[in-house]
Design a protein around this motif. Structure first.
Motif, PDB file in Angstrom:
ATOM      1  N   LYS A 161      45.826  31.938  32.316  1.00 43.47           N
ATOM      2  CA  LYS A 161      44.500  32.047  32.929  1.00 43.47           C
ATOM      3  C   LYS A 161      44.526  31.512  34.351  1.00 43.47           C
ATOM      4  O   LYS A 161      43.957  32.118  35.259  1.00 43.47           O
ATOM      5  CB  LYS A 161      43.462  31.278  32.103  1.00 43.47           C
ATOM      6  CG  LYS A 161      43.096  31.953  30.808  1.00 43.47           C
ATOM      7  CD  LYS A 161      42.089  31.141  30.028  1.00 43.47           C
ATOM      8  CE  LYS A 161      41.787  31.779  28.681  1.00 43.47           C
ATOM      9  NZ  LYS A 161      40.872  30.952  27.883  1.00 43.47           N
ATOM     10  N   ARG A 162      45.196  30.371  34.536  1.00 43.80           N
ATOM     11  CA  ARG A 162      45.273  29.775  35.872  1.00 43.80           C
ATOM     12  C   ARG A 162      46.035  30.709  36.821  1.00 43.80           C
ATOM     13  O   ARG A 162      45.643  30.891  37.972  1.00 43.80           O
ATOM     14  CB  ARG A 162      45.960  28.404  35.795  1.00 43.80           C
ATOM     15  CG  ARG A 162      46.085  27.707  37.122  1.00 43.80           C
ATOM     16  CD  ARG A 162      44.742  27.309  37.683  1.00 43.80           C
ATOM     17  NE  ARG A 162      44.936  26.667  38.961  1.00 43.80           N
ATOM     18  CZ  ARG A 162      44.173  26.845  40.004  1.00 43.80           C
ATOM     19  NH1 ARG A 162      43.124  27.627  39.909  1.00 43.80           N
ATOM     20  NH2 ARG A 162      44.414  26.236  41.122  1.00 43.80           N
ATOM     21  N   GLY A 163      47.111  31.291  36.315  1.00 43.76           N
ATOM     22  CA  GLY A 163      47.874  32.242  37.120  1.00 43.76           C
ATOM     23  C   GLY A 163      47.026  33.447  37.511  1.00 43.76           C
ATOM     24  O   GLY A 163      47.077  33.908  38.658  1.00 43.76           O
ATOM     25  N   GLU A 164      46.255  33.941  36.556  1.00 37.97           N
ATOM     26  CA  GLU A 164      45.370  35.081  36.830  1.00 37.97           C
ATOM     27  C   GLU A 164      44.307  34.692  37.850  1.00 37.97           C
ATOM     28  O   GLU A 164      44.004  35.458  38.767  1.00 37.97           O
ATOM     29  CB  GLU A 164      44.717  35.564  35.531  1.00 37.97           C
ATOM     30  CG  GLU A 164      43.893  36.817  35.669  1.00 37.97           C
ATOM     31  CD  GLU A 164      44.702  38.030  36.088  1.00 37.97           C
ATOM     32  OE1 GLU A 164      44.116  38.919  36.735  1.00 37.97           O
ATOM     33  OE2 GLU A 164      45.906  38.108  35.769  1.00 37.97           O
ATOM     34  N   GLU A 165      43.742  33.481  37.689  1.00 37.20           N
ATOM     35  CA  GLU A 165      42.743  33.011  38.647  1.00 37.20           C
ATOM     36  C   GLU A 165      43.353  32.882  40.044  1.00 37.20           C
ATOM     37  O   GLU A 165      42.732  33.277  41.036  1.00 37.20           O
ATOM     38  CB  GLU A 165      42.165  31.660  38.197  1.00 37.20           C
ATOM     39  CG  GLU A 165      41.280  31.752  36.971  1.00 37.20           C
ATOM     40  CD  GLU A 165      40.896  30.386  36.424  1.00 37.20           C
ATOM     41  OE1 GLU A 165      41.332  29.348  36.989  1.00 37.20           O
ATOM     42  OE2 GLU A 165      40.161  30.337  35.431  1.00 37.20           O
ATOM     43  N   LEU A 166      44.566  32.319  40.099  1.00 32.61           N
ATOM     44  CA  LEU A 166      45.240  32.186  41.397  1.00 32.61           C
ATOM     45  C   LEU A 166      45.517  33.550  42.007  1.00 32.61           C
ATOM     46  O   LEU A 166      45.353  33.749  43.220  1.00 32.61           O
ATOM     47  CB  LEU A 166      46.542  31.404  41.234  1.00 32.61           C
ATOM     48  CG  LEU A 166      46.404  29.896  41.065  1.00 32.61           C
ATOM     49  CD1 LEU A 166      47.762  29.268  40.776  1.00 32.61           C
ATOM     50  CD2 LEU A 166      45.782  29.260  42.298  1.00 32.61           C
ATOM     51  N   ARG A 167      45.949  34.495  41.170  1.00 31.93           N
ATOM     52  CA  ARG A 167      46.211  35.840  41.662  1.00 31.93           C
ATOM     53  C   ARG A 167      44.933  36.453  42.234  1.00 31.93           C
ATOM     54  O   ARG A 167      44.934  37.007  43.339  1.00 31.93           O
ATOM     55  CB  ARG A 167      46.762  36.721  40.542  1.00 31.93           C
ATOM     56  CG  ARG A 167      47.183  38.114  41.028  1.00 31.93           C
ATOM     57  CD  ARG A 167      47.478  39.063  39.887  1.00 31.93           C
ATOM     58  NE  ARG A 167      46.317  39.401  39.102  1.00 31.93           N
ATOM     59  CZ  ARG A 167      45.393  40.296  39.455  1.00 31.93           C
ATOM     60  NH1 ARG A 167      45.484  40.950  40.583  1.00 31.93           N
ATOM     61  NH2 ARG A 167      44.371  40.553  38.660  1.00 31.93           N
ATOM     62  N   GLU A 168      43.837  36.317  41.479  1.00 26.99           N
ATOM     63  CA  GLU A 168      42.568  36.864  41.955  1.00 26.99           C
ATOM     64  C   GLU A 168      42.119  36.166  43.236  1.00 26.99           C
ATOM     65  O   GLU A 168      41.612  36.815  44.158  1.00 26.99           O
ATOM     66  CB  GLU A 168      41.501  36.737  40.871  1.00 26.99           C
ATOM     67  CG  GLU A 168      41.719  37.675  39.696  1.00 26.99           C
ATOM     68  CD  GLU A 168      40.688  37.494  38.596  1.00 26.99           C
ATOM     69  OE1 GLU A 168      39.670  36.804  38.819  1.00 26.99           O
ATOM     70  OE2 GLU A 168      40.902  38.049  37.497  1.00 26.99           O
ATOM     71  N   GLN A 169      42.317  34.844  43.281  1.00 27.13           N
ATOM     72  CA  GLN A 169      41.945  34.096  44.474  1.00 27.13           C
ATOM     73  C   GLN A 169      42.772  34.554  45.669  1.00 27.13           C
ATOM     74  O   GLN A 169      42.239  34.764  46.762  1.00 27.13           O
ATOM     75  CB  GLN A 169      42.153  32.599  44.238  1.00 27.13           C
ATOM     76  CG  GLN A 169      41.786  31.731  45.418  1.00 27.13           C
ATOM     77  CD  GLN A 169      42.060  30.264  45.143  1.00 27.13           C
ATOM     78  OE1 GLN A 169      42.513  29.888  44.082  1.00 27.13           O
ATOM     79  NE2 GLN A 169      41.785  29.435  46.119  1.00 27.13           N
ATOM     80  N   ILE A 170      44.069  34.728  45.453  1.00 25.65           N
ATOM     81  CA  ILE A 170      44.943  35.177  46.543  1.00 25.65           C
ATOM     82  C   ILE A 170      44.544  36.574  47.004  1.00 25.65           C
ATOM     83  O   ILE A 170      44.482  36.847  48.209  1.00 25.65           O
ATOM     84  CB  ILE A 170      46.427  35.129  46.099  1.00 25.65           C
ATOM     85  CG1 ILE A 170      46.876  33.676  45.964  1.00 25.65           C
ATOM     86  CG2 ILE A 170      47.317  35.882  47.070  1.00 25.65           C
ATOM     87  CD1 ILE A 170      48.230  33.508  45.300  1.00 25.65           C
ATOM     88  N   VAL A 171      44.262  37.463  46.038  1.00 25.54           N
ATOM     89  CA  VAL A 171      43.846  38.827  46.396  1.00 25.54           C
ATOM     90  C   VAL A 171      42.531  38.785  47.175  1.00 25.54           C
ATOM     91  O   VAL A 171      42.380  39.467  48.196  1.00 25.54           O
ATOM     92  CB  VAL A 171      43.718  39.707  45.127  1.00 25.54           C
ATOM     93  CG1 VAL A 171      43.008  41.008  45.422  1.00 25.54           C
ATOM     94  CG2 VAL A 171      45.091  39.970  44.534  1.00 25.54           C
ATOM     95  N   THR A 172      41.588  37.956  46.705  1.00 26.40           N
ATOM     96  CA  THR A 172      40.296  37.847  47.388  1.00 26.40           C
ATOM     97  C   THR A 172      40.485  37.307  48.801  1.00 26.40           C
ATOM     98  O   THR A 172      39.904  37.837  49.761  1.00 26.40           O
ATOM     99  CB  THR A 172      39.355  36.917  46.592  1.00 26.40           C
ATOM    100  OG1 THR A 172      39.191  37.446  45.277  1.00 26.40           O
ATOM    101  CG2 THR A 172      38.000  36.805  47.257  1.00 26.40           C
ATOM    102  N   GLU A 173      41.303  36.252  48.918  1.00 24.25           N
ATOM    103  CA  GLU A 173      41.556  35.688  50.243  1.00 24.25           C
ATOM    104  C   GLU A 173      42.250  36.704  51.149  1.00 24.25           C
ATOM    105  O   GLU A 173      41.943  36.789  52.338  1.00 24.25           O
ATOM    106  CB  GLU A 173      42.399  34.414  50.132  1.00 24.25           C
ATOM    107  CG  GLU A 173      41.631  33.248  49.541  1.00 24.25           C
ATOM    108  CD  GLU A 173      42.518  32.028  49.293  1.00 24.25           C
ATOM    109  OE1 GLU A 173      43.739  32.101  49.559  1.00 24.25           O
ATOM    110  OE2 GLU A 173      41.975  31.013  48.827  1.00 24.25           O
ATOM    111  N   ALA A 174      43.170  37.468  50.561  1.00 22.31           N
ATOM    112  CA  ALA A 174      43.870  38.485  51.358  1.00 22.31           C
ATOM    113  C   ALA A 174      42.883  39.559  51.820  1.00 22.31           C
ATOM    114  O   ALA A 174      42.946  40.008  52.978  1.00 22.31           O
ATOM    115  CB  ALA A 174      45.014  39.100  50.546  1.00 22.31           C
ATOM    116  N   LYS A 175      41.977  39.960  50.931  1.00 18.13           N
ATOM    117  CA  LYS A 175      40.971  40.957  51.322  1.00 18.13           C
ATOM    118  C   LYS A 175      40.073  40.406  52.420  1.00 18.13           C
ATOM    119  O   LYS A 175      39.754  41.111  53.388  1.00 18.13           O
ATOM    120  CB  LYS A 175      40.133  41.373  50.120  1.00 18.13           C
ATOM    121  CG  LYS A 175      40.860  42.292  49.169  1.00 18.13           C
ATOM    122  CD  LYS A 175      39.973  42.675  47.992  1.00 18.13           C
ATOM    123  CE  LYS A 175      40.712  43.585  47.014  1.00 18.13           C
ATOM    124  NZ  LYS A 175      39.886  43.925  45.851  1.00 18.13           N
TER     125      LYS A 175
END
Length: 172
Positions: A90-104
């Motif tokens: 879950k933490r990995g998924e959250e980090l991935r989503e956070q990274i994608v959001t920050e990248a966007k």
């Protein structure tokens, strides 16, 4: 056969009585000094064996209890490990989503900055083009009019003309 020999082989009655009394006394002495200690020793031995059996039963029960506890701990450890894995996923998924959001967001910022830069460059190019048009118009006007107006008033007149007439064309 000779019966004398048989009669002489039998003990006398008083000897038999003395032997009987001696045997009884010996049995009494043995009973007093040996029988009770032997019975006590046997009783102690019996009690020791029972104690060992009871202790073995208790140890077996303890072993079964410990086994159950260890099995429970193993199950708990497996569950905890699974929970850690799930939490990590879950933490990995959250980090991935956070990274994608920050990248966007960063990409949007870059695009917006590029738009502003393009707009600034367009404004600059427009201003430079206006300046060139003014310069060319001044040159043309001075050749046509063939009179020398001062450059400041001439520039002011051309700027006014460009702003009033040409602003709509420059925007398109």
């Amino acid at each position: 056969m000779n019966m004398d020999f048989v009669v002489k082989a039998l003990p006398e009655p008083q000897t038999v009585i003395i032997q009987l009394i001696a045997t009884l006394v010996l049995l009494g002495v043995l009973a007093k000094f040996l029988y009770k200690p032997v019975l006590e020793m046997l009783e102690k031995r019996k009690q020791g064996i029972e104690d060992n059996i009871n202790e073995a039963k208790e140890k077996k029960e303890d072993a079964i209890s410990l086994k159950s506890q260890y099995e429970q701990k193993i199950d708990d450890a497996k569950k905890e490990g699974q929970e850690i894995i799930e939490t990590s996923k879950k933490r990995g998924e959250e980090l991935r989503e956070q990274i994608v959001t920050e990248a966007k967001e960063e990409a949007n910022k870059i695009v917006e900055r590029a738009r502003r830069e393009i707009e600034a460059e367009r404004q600059k190019a427009t201003e430079e083009l206006k300046e060139e048009v003014v310069t060319i118009a001044m040159m043309a006007a001075s050749k046509v009019v063939d009179k020398n107006l001062d450059e400041g008033s001439h520039r002011e007149m051309i700027d006014k003309f460009i702003n009033e007439v040409g602003e709509k064309q420059w925007q398109n």
